[in-house]
Design a protein around this motif. Structure first.
Motif, PDB file in Angstrom:
ATOM      1  N   GLY A 296      -1.201   2.588  -1.977  1.00  0.00           N
ATOM      2  CA  GLY A 296      -1.161   3.957  -1.471  1.00  0.00           C
ATOM      3  C   GLY A 296      -1.831   4.090  -0.119  1.00  0.00           C
ATOM      4  N   ILE A 297      -2.968   3.420   0.038  1.00  0.00           N
ATOM      5  CA  ILE A 297      -3.700   3.474   1.315  1.00  0.00           C
ATOM      6  C   ILE A 297      -2.893   2.793   2.418  1.00  0.00           C
ATOM      7  N   LEU A 298      -2.308   1.651   2.084  1.00  0.00           N
ATOM      8  CA  LEU A 298      -1.549   0.887   3.080  1.00  0.00           C
ATOM      9  C   LEU A 298      -0.342   1.678   3.585  1.00  0.00           C
ATOM     10  N   ILE A 299       0.351   2.357   2.671  1.00  0.00           N
ATOM     11  CA  ILE A 299       1.529   3.143   3.064  1.00  0.00           C
ATOM     12  C   ILE A 299       1.111   4.417   3.786  1.00  0.00           C
ATOM     13  N   GLY A 300       0.063   5.075   3.285  1.00  0.00           N
ATOM     14  CA  GLY A 300      -0.425   6.299   3.904  1.00  0.00           C
ATOM     15  C   GLY A 300       0.418   7.511   3.564  1.00  0.00           C
TER      16      GLY A 300
ATOM     17  N   LYS B 146       3.038  10.129   3.572  1.00  0.00           N
ATOM     18  CA  LYS B 146       4.433  10.151   4.053  1.00  0.00           C
ATOM     19  C   LYS B 146       4.807   8.876   4.816  1.00  0.00           C
ATOM     20  N   GLY B 147       4.120   7.785   4.499  1.00  0.00           N
ATOM     21  CA  GLY B 147       4.458   6.491   5.100  1.00  0.00           C
ATOM     22  C   GLY B 147       3.996   6.293   6.526  1.00  0.00           C
TER      23      GLY B 147
ATOM     24  N   LEU C 241       1.902   2.849   7.308  1.00  0.00           N
ATOM     25  CA  LEU C 241       2.747   1.649   7.302  1.00  0.00           C
ATOM     26  C   LEU C 241       3.687   1.639   8.506  1.00  0.00           C
ATOM     27  N   LYS C 242       4.167   2.820   8.880  1.00  0.00           N
ATOM     28  CA  LYS C 242       5.062   2.909  10.039  1.00  0.00           C
ATOM     29  C   LYS C 242       4.335   2.468  11.309  1.00  0.00           C
ATOM     30  N   ARG C 243       3.059   2.842  11.445  1.00  0.00           N
ATOM     31  CA  ARG C 243       2.292   2.434  12.622  1.00  0.00           C
ATOM     32  C   ARG C 243       2.131   0.916  12.665  1.00  0.00           C
TER      33      ARG C 243
END
Length: 295
Positions: free
Chosen positions: A237-241, A243-244, A247-249
């Motif tokens: 959950g932390i890695l994705i953040g 609304k994603g 992870l997008k960054r």
């Protein structure tokens, strides 16, 4: 007369080994961030000239293992003591010789030439440097001590000259157009992992492993599918953040670095999966390439 040999870089975490490796090879092959335990494998970089081949090996920082992964990292570092023609032991102005006495004793028993590099001298003065040199000379009397600043590229030419003088006569071990022993996929995982190290705090970077599941290359572009494994659902959950966004960054910054590294347009897809407690799971570690056959 042709010279060739294995020059292995060892030392405790965060003293500048990977930065030095990249400077010597002239290619950005070891990820170098401000976080300790960045390097997890032995990574080879090869310097070629018509008369010489230097096979450099960057190793994980030496530490007391707290997991099977760290046990493997220590084995990579210790294996570097067994096959070196020249050893580069990297320390810095903060560290003292008693930080890792057991490993230092193993270094002291080596019969190959040892260059002890005191890094980060730009953070000190002449008086402190003299004291540091005396400390290390007492701890490792057979070593030749060279003060350097990898960040400022000071002393790098001196190191290369000494390596050239110390290398044994030998034919080349690798093709002369080769600059590393690692495949392209390895550098994809390293670059993605570097971005995770830069953008996440605490345990997250050390709980992740990156696996490239797809790598399709054409003349103009490369399409890459990568999976980032974590140990727990909360880490996912932390890695994705939200609304994603997080992870997008990571994906965007990794794509930019990959385009620079490969010189091609990159299409990067990243996914996050959980592999519970993989750092203590030998089967998972072998799947991720942590095996002594990797050295």
């Amino acid at each position: 007369m042709h010279k060739a040999g294995f020059v292995n870089i060892v030392g405790n975490p965060n003293v500048g080994k990977s930065t030095l490796m990249n400077l010597l090879v002239g290619e950005r092959i070891s990820i170098a961030t401000f976080k300790a335990q960045t390097t997890r494998h032995r990574i080879m970089g090869i310097i070629n000239t018509p008369e010489m081949q230097i096979v450099l090996s960057d190793t994980p920082g030496v530490l007391k293992p707290a997991s099977k992964l760290q046990e493997q990292m220590l084995q990579f570092s210790e294996s570097a003591l067994q096959d070196a023609d020249v050893l580069l032991y990297v320390t810095d102005m903060v560290e003292t010789p008693d930080k890792n006495q057991a490993f230092l004793e193993k270094v002291g028993r080596m019969r190959c030439p040892i260059l002890l590099l005191i890094n980060k001298i730009d953070l000190s003065n002449q008086e402190e440097l003299v004291k540091k040199v005396e400390q290390w000379h007492a701890a490792l009397p057979q070593a030749e001590i060279i003060p350097i600043s990898a960040l400022n590229k000071f002393g790098v030419d001196i190191i290369l000259e000494r390596i050239k003088e110390l290398l044994p006569e030998s034919p080349a071990y690798f093709d002369k157009d080769q600059w590393t022993d690692k495949p392209a996929r390895f550098f994809v995982t390293e670059i993605i992992r570097e971005k995770i190290l830069l953008y996440y705090d605490k345990e997250i970077p050390y709980s992740t492993e990156v696996v490239v599941e797809g790598f399709k290359e054409t003349d103009r572009n490369i399409h890459i599918n990568a999976v980032i494994y974590v140990e727990r659902d909360s880490q996912k959950g932390i890695l994705i953040g939200h609304k994603g966004v997080a992870l997008k960054r990571v994906s965007t910054e990794a794509r930019k670095s990959l385009e620079k590294f490969f010189g091609k347009s990159i299409y990067l897809e990243t996914f996050v999966k959980v592999n519970k407690d993989w750092r203590n799971n030998e089967k998972a570690m072998k799947m991720y390439g942590y095996d002594l056959g990797d050295k």
